[in-house]
Structure formats: C-alpha cells, structure tokens
Design a protein around this motif. Structure first.
Motif, PDB file in Angstrom:
ATOM      1  N   GLY A  35      51.535  37.777  30.020  1.00  0.00           N
ATOM      2  CA  GLY A  35      52.718  37.206  30.677  1.00  0.00           C
ATOM      3  C   GLY A  35      53.043  37.857  32.012  1.00  0.00           C
ATOM      4  O   GLY A  35      53.245  37.176  33.021  1.00  0.00           O
ATOM      5  N   HIS A  36      53.085  39.182  32.040  1.00  0.00           N
ATOM      6  CA  HIS A  36      53.355  39.889  33.300  1.00  0.00           C
ATOM      7  C   HIS A  36      52.210  39.655  34.291  1.00  0.00           C
ATOM      8  O   HIS A  36      52.447  39.445  35.475  1.00  0.00           O
ATOM      9  N   SER A  37      50.983  39.691  33.781  1.00  0.00           N
ATOM     10  CA  SER A  37      49.813  39.503  34.654  1.00  0.00           C
ATOM     11  C   SER A  37      49.842  38.142  35.344  1.00  0.00           C
ATOM     12  O   SER A  37      49.580  38.040  36.545  1.00  0.00           O
ATOM     13  N   ARG A  38      50.149  37.092  34.582  1.00  0.00           N
ATOM     14  CA  ARG A  38      50.176  35.749  35.177  1.00  0.00           C
ATOM     15  C   ARG A  38      51.244  35.655  36.255  1.00  0.00           C
ATOM     16  O   ARG A  38      51.042  35.030  37.299  1.00  0.00           O
ATOM     17  N   ALA A  39      52.385  36.307  36.004  1.00  0.00           N
ATOM     18  CA  ALA A  39      53.469  36.287  36.998  1.00  0.00           C
ATOM     19  C   ALA A  39      53.061  37.040  38.269  1.00  0.00           C
ATOM     20  O   ALA A  39      53.412  36.639  39.375  1.00  0.00           O
ATOM     21  N   ILE A  40      52.302  38.126  38.119  1.00  0.00           N
ATOM     22  CA  ILE A  40      51.804  38.855  39.302  1.00  0.00           C
ATOM     23  C   ILE A  40      50.811  37.973  40.073  1.00  0.00           C
ATOM     24  O   ILE A  40      50.887  37.850  41.300  1.00  0.00           O
ATOM     25  N   LEU A  41      49.893  37.336  39.348  1.00  0.00           N
ATOM     26  CA  LEU A  41      48.872  36.481  39.989  1.00  0.00           C
ATOM     27  C   LEU A  41      49.501  35.343  40.790  1.00  0.00           C
ATOM     28  O   LEU A  41      48.981  34.958  41.840  1.00  0.00           O
ATOM     29  N   GLN A  42      50.636  34.826  40.296  1.00  0.00           N
ATOM     30  CA  GLN A  42      51.318  33.741  41.024  1.00  0.00           C
ATOM     31  C   GLN A  42      51.798  34.186  42.404  1.00  0.00           C
ATOM     32  O   GLN A  42      51.973  33.364  43.299  1.00  0.00           O
ATOM     33  N   GLN A  43      51.994  35.494  42.558  1.00  0.00           N
ATOM     34  CA  GLN A  43      52.495  36.032  43.835  1.00  0.00           C
ATOM     35  C   GLN A  43      51.350  36.428  44.781  1.00  0.00           C
ATOM     36  O   GLN A  43      51.586  36.783  45.929  1.00  0.00           O
ATOM     37  N   LEU A  44      50.131  36.422  44.270  1.00  0.00           N
ATOM     38  CA  LEU A  44      48.982  36.883  45.073  1.00  0.00           C
ATOM     39  C   LEU A  44      48.242  35.713  45.707  1.00  0.00           C
ATOM     40  O   LEU A  44      48.132  34.640  45.112  1.00  0.00           O
ATOM     41  N   ASN A  45      47.688  35.954  46.910  1.00  0.00           N
ATOM     42  CA  ASN A  45      46.810  34.931  47.507  1.00  0.00           C
ATOM     43  C   ASN A  45      45.364  35.190  47.072  1.00  0.00           C
ATOM     44  O   ASN A  45      45.113  36.047  46.217  1.00  0.00           O
ATOM     45  N   GLU A  46      44.416  34.504  47.692  1.00  0.00           N
ATOM     46  CA  GLU A  46      43.011  34.628  47.236  1.00  0.00           C
ATOM     47  C   GLU A  46      42.433  36.022  47.485  1.00  0.00           C
ATOM     48  O   GLU A  46      41.434  36.407  46.879  1.00  0.00           O
ATOM     49  N   ASN A  47      43.079  36.803  48.352  1.00  0.00           N
ATOM     50  CA  ASN A  47      42.587  38.165  48.625  1.00  0.00           C
ATOM     51  C   ASN A  47      43.213  39.218  47.704  1.00  0.00           C
ATOM     52  O   ASN A  47      42.757  40.351  47.654  1.00  0.00           O
ATOM     53  N   GLY A  48      44.272  38.844  47.019  1.00  0.00           N
ATOM     54  CA  GLY A  48      44.931  39.777  46.103  1.00  0.00           C
ATOM     55  C   GLY A  48      44.060  40.013  44.872  1.00  0.00           C
ATOM     56  O   GLY A  48      43.193  39.202  44.538  1.00  0.00           O
ATOM     57  N   ARG A  49      44.312  41.140  44.214  1.00  0.00           N
ATOM     58  CA  ARG A  49      43.539  41.445  42.999  1.00  0.00           C
ATOM     59  C   ARG A  49      44.415  42.070  41.939  1.00  0.00           C
ATOM     60  O   ARG A  49      45.389  42.763  42.241  1.00  0.00           O
ATOM     61  N   LEU A  50      44.029  41.829  40.680  1.00  0.00           N
ATOM     62  CA  LEU A  50      44.765  42.395  39.556  1.00  0.00           C
ATOM     63  C   LEU A  50      43.780  43.072  38.619  1.00  0.00           C
ATOM     64  O   LEU A  50      42.780  42.481  38.224  1.00  0.00           O
ATOM     65  N   ILE A  51      44.079  44.322  38.279  1.00  0.00           N
ATOM     66  CA  ILE A  51      43.268  45.040  37.293  1.00  0.00           C
ATOM     67  C   ILE A  51      44.125  45.131  36.034  1.00  0.00           C
ATOM     68  O   ILE A  51      45.221  45.690  36.056  1.00  0.00           O
ATOM     69  N   ALA A  52      43.623  44.552  34.950  1.00  0.00           N
ATOM     70  CA  ALA A  52      44.390  44.495  33.703  1.00  0.00           C
ATOM     71  C   ALA A  52      43.717  45.369  32.646  1.00  0.00           C
ATOM     72  O   ALA A  52      42.542  45.172  32.343  1.00  0.00           O
ATOM     73  N   PHE A  53      44.463  46.326  32.116  1.00  0.00           N
ATOM     74  CA  PHE A  53      43.968  47.207  31.056  1.00  0.00           C
ATOM     75  C   PHE A  53      44.526  46.733  29.714  1.00  0.00           C
ATOM     76  O   PHE A  53      45.698  46.362  29.633  1.00  0.00           O
ATOM     77  N   ASP A  54      43.727  46.775  28.672  1.00  0.00           N
ATOM     78  CA  ASP A  54      44.233  46.659  27.302  1.00  0.00           C
ATOM     79  C   ASP A  54      43.190  47.145  26.324  1.00  0.00           C
ATOM     80  O   ASP A  54      42.065  46.654  26.319  1.00  0.00           O
ATOM     81  N   GLN A  55      43.586  48.115  25.500  1.00  0.00           N
ATOM     82  CA  GLN A  55      42.631  48.690  24.539  1.00  0.00           C
ATOM     83  C   GLN A  55      42.488  47.826  23.292  1.00  0.00           C
ATOM     84  O   GLN A  55      41.585  48.031  22.488  1.00  0.00           O
ATOM     85  N   ASP A  56      43.401  46.859  23.131  1.00  0.00           N
ATOM     86  CA  ASP A  56      43.375  46.017  21.931  1.00  0.00           C
ATOM     87  C   ASP A  56      42.415  44.847  22.146  1.00  0.00           C
ATOM     88  O   ASP A  56      42.614  44.015  23.032  1.00  0.00           O
TER      89      ASP A  56
END
Length: 301
Positions: A35-56
């Motif tokens: 949920g938080h990741s998708r909201a961050i991606l909505q604010q980024l353009n094609e040059n933005g990047r998201l690194i998502a961690f999850d051990q589960d």
C-alpha cells in the motif's frame, strides 16, 4: 493482488512526510501488502525508483508489475548491503512501517494471533530457525521474566516466567492453546489484553525487532542524501522511544555532555515532527489497528 492483505496505516500522512521528488530514489523497508509502495510510485516519474524490502515470503505476491521497483526479499537490517548490491549509494527517502501486517495476524498457522490455535511460531522470516515455542522451552526463568517485563510490559512478568518453567517440566508447550492452558493461573486482568502483551514480547524476541530497528536507524545517516527524509511508523511506546531518541540525539539514549564546555554530540537529523503524527478519526473508524500507530519524521541535515 490481495487487497485485504494489509491496510496501510497513516498512508496520506507518511507519503506527505517523505516530501517525494518525482525522480527520486525511495526505500520502503516493509513492503507487506504494498500500500505505501504503490502510493510512493504514484508520485514518481519514469526516472524515479523504489527499493522494497520484505523478509516475509508471502509479500512477493503483492508486487506491482513495475520496472521502477527493486524487490529485496530480506530483513531491512541489511539496508546498506543490498542498496550497494544494486549500485545505490544514497536515497531521497526511507519509510519503515514497523507494524505486523494484518495478513500475518490473520494467517492462523503463523502463530501471531491469540484468536487461533496453531504452533507457537511467530517468525516473520520463515527461513530463520528459532520460534516462540523454542524460546518457551529454552529460556531460563530469569530470561523469560526480563523478556515479558521489557518487551511486553507484563505486570506480573516474574510470576508468568515461574509458571512457564514449572509447567514446561510437566507437559509440552508447543501450541497457542497449550500455552494458554499452561499459564492460565498467571493471567491477570483482561485475558485478551494480557495475552496481547505476552505475545508482543515473544514476537519481539523471536524477530529481534529492537535489534533490527536499531541497526536500520544506525545506517540511515550514511544512506540518506542531505535533505532526505526518514519516516518511521511505530506501534508501541518501546519502539517509539528508540526512534524518538535516535532522531533527537543520533543515539538510542540521551548522551552525557561530552566535552569541557558541556556540548553534546550533534545529531545528523532535523526533527520534522515535534510530536508524533497519529491516525485521524476517519482512519480509526476504518482500521482499528491504526489506534496505536505513531509516525515520526526526520530530515538529514
């Protein structure tokens, strides 16, 4: 993608707090339902990047089909190591939502919830070996006492520890129901609240949650760009205190004045939230789990 996997807490507030740049690089330390990741991606353009961690392992099923996302199936205590691995030296923002996901609470066999009977497991990362049942079997009375007192703020932690040690000598304690039966005589006050505190202590111990949080925070000054933001959502006072002290002092407890003039070491952060942000009435109505959430935000100097 499962929409009921986890309702993101303080979503609007945490996204605003990150002060997102469209072409920035951001880290979501606890991807969960995304949920938080998708909201961050909505604010980024094609040059933005998201690194998502999850051990589960289960979190992978929620990944969006988006080539701006790098998914790291590891605990966020390894933040710097995996950023380096992906040739990233600095980021514009880091978000850590420290709550256990609704999915983990709702999956009976994970052993997080007192609502079900299941193995006393509580591992967020199924690859690790030590479970809650192992702790109940192997910890000394003193270790159990300290764990329940410090991590669960259980009022009669000493009595509870003694009861566990006595009962495990008589019969096995492998499941939630076996545990509840074994400690029945020690339960004080509202059983629901009592077991919630007891289970919190066990979960923190199993997953080394405070150790993990401290390791993450210690890496953030080196990883954040100047002006970059760190937003952390905590769910109980013990966690909140760790974050509050780190933002304020750059360490986990108030440092002593360390030179002849009484100057204290300088923190690498500017505190953005003088008081923690809590959920608004609307959110509390929709999601009872947001009740104890506190968001603190700091900016690297």
């Amino acid at each position: 993608m499962k929409t009921d996997y986890h309702i993101p807490v303080l979503l609007k507030e945490s996204i605003e707090a990150l002060n997102i740049k469209a072409d920035g690089v951001y880290v979501d330390c606890t991807f969960g339902g995304g949920g938080h990741s998708r909201a961050i991606l909505q604010q980024l353009n094609e040059n933005g990047r998201l690194i998502a961690f999850d051990q589960d392992e289960a979190a992978k099923q929620n990944l969006p089909d988006d080539d701006r996302v790098i998914f790291v199936p590891q605990n966020f205590r390894h933040l710097q190591r995996f950023l380096r691995l992906h040739k990233i030296t600095e980021v514009d923002g880091i978000l850590a939502d420290l709550g256990v996901s609704s999915h983990q609470f709702d999956e009976a066999d994970r052993g997080f919830s007192i609502r079900f009977d299941a193995a006393m497991d509580m591992r967020m990362d199924q690859r690790q070996t030590i479970t809650a049942a192992d702790i109940l079997k192997t910890f000394t009375e003193h270790q159990l006492h300290k764990m329940f007192e410090q991590y669960g703020e259980v009022t009669n932690a000493k009595t509870l520890a003694k009861t566990i040690v006595e009962q495990r000598a008589i019969s096995r304690i492998n499941t939630i129901n076996e545990f509840k039966q074994a400690v029945q005589s020690a339960v004080k006050g509202n059983p629901q609240k009592y077991f919630a505190q007891v289970f919190q202590a066990l979960r923190i111990q199993v997953n080394d949650e405070f150790g993990v949080l401290r390791e993450l925070l210690q890496q953030t000054p080196a990883v954040l760009k100047s002006g970059g933001r760190l937003a952390v959502i905590t769910f109980h006072s013990l966690e909140d205190r760790i974050v509050k002290n780190f933002f304020k002092y750059g360490t986990f407890s108030e440092p002593e004045a360390d030179d002849v003039y009484g100057n204290k070491p300088e923190t690498p952060f500017l505190i953005i939230t003088k008081k923690p942000i809590i959920a608004a009435q609307d959110e509390l109505k929709k999601n009872s789990r947001s009740r104890s959430a506190k968001l603190r935000v700091a900016q690297k100097k």
